[in-house]
Design a protein around this motif. Structure first.
Motif, PDB file in Angstrom:
ATOM      1  N   PHE A 162       7.311   5.801   4.838  1.00 30.32           N
ATOM      2  CA  PHE A 162       7.548   7.063   4.137  1.00 30.32           C
ATOM      3  C   PHE A 162       8.304   8.078   5.003  1.00 30.32           C
ATOM      4  O   PHE A 162       9.330   8.610   4.608  1.00 30.32           O
ATOM      5  N   THR A 170       0.822  -1.213   0.000  1.00 31.50           N
ATOM      6  CA  THR A 170       0.000   0.000   0.000  1.00 31.50           C
ATOM      7  C   THR A 170       0.857   1.264   0.000  1.00 31.50           C
ATOM      8  O   THR A 170       0.663   2.136  -0.852  1.00 31.50           O
ATOM      9  N   PRO A 171       1.828   1.409   0.931  1.00 33.01           N
ATOM     10  CA  PRO A 171       2.657   2.615   0.873  1.00 33.01           C
ATOM     11  C   PRO A 171       3.438   2.730  -0.430  1.00 33.01           C
ATOM     12  O   PRO A 171       3.659   3.833  -0.929  1.00 33.01           O
ATOM     13  N   SER A 215       3.363   0.625   7.910  1.00 30.48           N
ATOM     14  CA  SER A 215       2.373   1.657   7.618  1.00 30.48           C
ATOM     15  C   SER A 215       3.009   2.724   6.729  1.00 30.48           C
ATOM     16  O   SER A 215       4.232   2.802   6.588  1.00 30.48           O
ATOM     17  N   TRP A 216       2.171   3.558   6.125  1.00 27.43           N
ATOM     18  CA  TRP A 216       2.671   4.676   5.323  1.00 27.43           C
ATOM     19  C   TRP A 216       3.629   5.516   6.152  1.00 27.43           C
ATOM     20  O   TRP A 216       4.714   5.881   5.717  1.00 27.43           O
ATOM     21  N   TYR A 253      -4.169   8.400   2.401  1.00 25.70           N
ATOM     22  CA  TYR A 253      -3.412   7.692   3.423  1.00 25.70           C
ATOM     23  C   TYR A 253      -3.877   8.054   4.831  1.00 25.70           C
ATOM     24  O   TYR A 253      -3.787   7.234   5.739  1.00 25.70           O
ATOM     25  N   TYR A 283      -4.670   5.146   7.320  1.00 26.65           N
ATOM     26  CA  TYR A 283      -3.661   4.910   8.359  1.00 26.65           C
ATOM     27  C   TYR A 283      -3.858   5.650   9.687  1.00 26.65           C
ATOM     28  O   TYR A 283      -3.102   5.411  10.618  1.00 26.65           O
ATOM     29  N   THR A 339       2.458  14.291  -2.167  1.00 23.71           N
ATOM     30  CA  THR A 339       2.115  13.732  -0.868  1.00 23.71           C
ATOM     31  C   THR A 339       0.879  14.406  -0.288  1.00 23.71           C
ATOM     32  O   THR A 339       0.059  13.776   0.361  1.00 23.71           O
TER      33      THR A 339
END
Lengths: 435, 105
Positions: A289, A229-230, A284-285, A255, A259, A248
């Motif tokens: 990230f 997903t991320p 997770s994102w 997201y 999240y 972003t």
């Protein structure tokens, strides 16, 4: 290139615009942005307890030699989560309804209050006078988002119906008048919530929270635990950036919806377990990230800046324009701000630099996920603020994991290697142009 | 005094340009104040501006901002001026737009 730009104007801009004008998504995004100070405080309090005040912590292990009962000091900060993480759903339900109503310029504070009232009306009934706190925190966030959106929206719509406005004589003070104007809409929503709560009690005595939790938890956990997903999100984000759109920010409604509850569950885990290892959602994102895909800004552009600054010392260097931007961008880059790099070099619509800009965060986040997978790095799930310089940021976010700190440095070097050949290419091209 | 408000995603990167713009405006003694805010604050702070500038990364918000702040000129900052933090160019552009607007009246 011209065609590309036309294509972007025609399809990409309206799409980005659409995504950023969906009122429900904006309300969710703004609410989680507004709650950030509390998430930050909870993260930092957790970090201090784990890193400094735990006898196994990074600093704590040394402090414990001087003061063996160091963990007894944790009590000073351990209640911070009672007012933040543990009651997040209550803040969220109020904020979402308020932000939703704000977008129509309605009486948003009262919309927020009504949503909070509805949340409690729909909540698990008290047993022997005590209310369970199970769904006040991360577990209750789905319901608080749904209730907040529905109440915020319908509150405004109901206040627009003339028949529902209680008319008072003109000499009544305006503030009093304002309260009466929303009295019937508030009443309708609160009573509806009460009736709904009664109906739901026949399906499940624990109410809407138990139902939604069991219904949504499985699919969301699936999406939220997968590193894919991320990866998809970052790919979309960097491609948007290449077209000059804040990638972003544009994907943030997506997201944040996926999240937000996950992030709070992760922080909650660290505050209870005393380590970030074993966090329920390591990929997770946020974890991938913020720690590995955003070193100096989206696309790990600090690595690009360093490559340029290193190469600029060589005799064959021809890109004085790049050197100037790199010098200008270095300090902001330390704090994760990279617009000068993106628009100054530019990376936008630059066929050479766009390639490593897209590749670098994907590879980096993949590497980060791998380091977490093999247990070398703890996932960086605490939120100490995105402008904290790296690798300090990840070190703190992973509650003091050495492995995570080393991983960030490794990822940074890999990013530099990804950018290197393309900067050399851009230099060659630049020198051909000047000759 | 003219009030110029810059918006970007978080108000962070535009705040760097704000300093440069204010310096450039002071140099030519143009009477204005320059502020940077997050785009989510448009409704709250946008309406009393004389001119609104958007970071190029959020140019897709232009129509939305125009509808939220009617009557106020909204412009997207030139990408290169933004990237190189060229406050002077941006201020000159602002002066030009505001001058045209007054002449149109």
């Amino acid at each position: 290139m011209k065609k590309f730009e036309e294509w972007m104007e025609k399809y990409l801009l309206p799409l980005a615009n659409k995504l950023n004008t969906i009122k429900g998504l904006i309300a969710v995004r703004d609410s989680f942005l507004q709650i950030f100070p509390l998430t930050l405080v909870a993260s930092i309090a957790t970090m201090i307890n784990v890193v400094f005040l735990s006898p196994t912590g990074f600093i704590g292990q040394y402090l414990a030699k001087i003061w063996p009962n160091i963990d007894s000091a944790q009590v000073l900060l351990s209640r911070v989560s009672s007012g933040s993480l543990d009651v997040m759903a209550l803040f969220i339900v109020f904020l979402i309804a308020k932000n939703m109503c704000d977008q129509y310029r309605g009486d948003s504070t009262k919309a927020g209050m009504t949503a909070l009232a509805a949340f409690f009306i729909l909540y698990v009934p008290a047993i022997d006078g005590s209310l369970t706190t199970t769904y006040f925190g991360a577990n209750g966030i789905f319901v608080s988002i749904i209730v907040g959106l529905l109440v915020g929206f319908s509150f405004y719509q109901l206040t627009q119906i003339d028949a529902l406005k209680i008319k008072l004589p003109d000499n009544v003070p305006p503030e009093v008048m304002k309260s009466f104007l929303v009295a019937l809409p508030t009443g309708i929503l609160v009573v509806s919530a009460s009736i709904l709560s009664w109906l739901i009690s026949y399906i499940n005595p624990d109410g809407i929270n138990a139902i939604i939790y069991s219904m949504l938890q499985a699919p969301f956990a699936q999406i939220g635990t997968s590193p894919i997903t991320p990866m998809i999100l970052i790919t979309v984000a960097v491609i948007l950036w290449v077209f000059g759109i804040h990638g972003t920010n544009t994907v943030s409604p997506i997201y944040l919806s996926i999240y937000s509850a996950i992030n709070i569950a992760n922080i909650d885990y660290v505050s209870k377990a005393g380590t970030a290892f074993g966090a329920p959602y390591p990929y997770s994102w946020f974890s991938l990230f913020e720690n590995y895909g955003c070193i100096g800004g989206t696309g790990n552009t600090l690595a690009l800046v360093c490559v340029i600054l290193l190469l600029s010392k060589r005799k064959t260097w021809k890109r004085a324009d790049y050197t100037q931007i790199a010098k200008l961008s270095f300090i902001p880059g330390l704090f994760c701000i990279n617009e000068p790099v993106i628009f100054g070099l530019p990376i936008v619509l630059n066929p050479i630099l766009a390639i490593p800009f897209i590749l670098s965060p994907i590879v980096s986040m993949g590497l980060g996920a791998l380091m977490i997978k093999i247990g070398f790095a703890a996932p960086g799930v605490l939120d100490v603020g995105w402008t904290t310089p790296q690798p300090l940021k990840t070190f703190l976010q992973s509650s003091g994991s050495w492995g995570a700190l080393v991983s960030v440095i490794v990822v940074f070097i890999v990013s530099m290697l990804i950018y290197l050949p393309f900067v050399i290419m851009a230099n060659k091209q630049g020198s051909e142009e000047t000759e | 005094m003219k009030k110029i408000i810059l918006f970007c995603a978080a108000g962070m990167s535009t705040s760097m340009l704000v300093k440069k713009m204010q310096a450039a405006a002071d140099e030519i003694e143009y009477d204005c104040s320059v502020e940077a805010h997050s785009i989510s604050e448009v409704l709250k702070v946008g309406q009393d501006a004389d001119m609104i500038l958007l970071g190029p990364q959020i140019k897709f918000n232009k129509k939305d901002v125009e509808s939220k702040c009617p009557g106020i000129p909204v412009e997207v900052i030139n990408m290169r001026d933004y990237g190189t933090l060229n406050g002077k160019n941006v201020v000159n552009h602002v002066i030009e737009v505001l001058k045209n607007k007054e002449e149109a009246k």
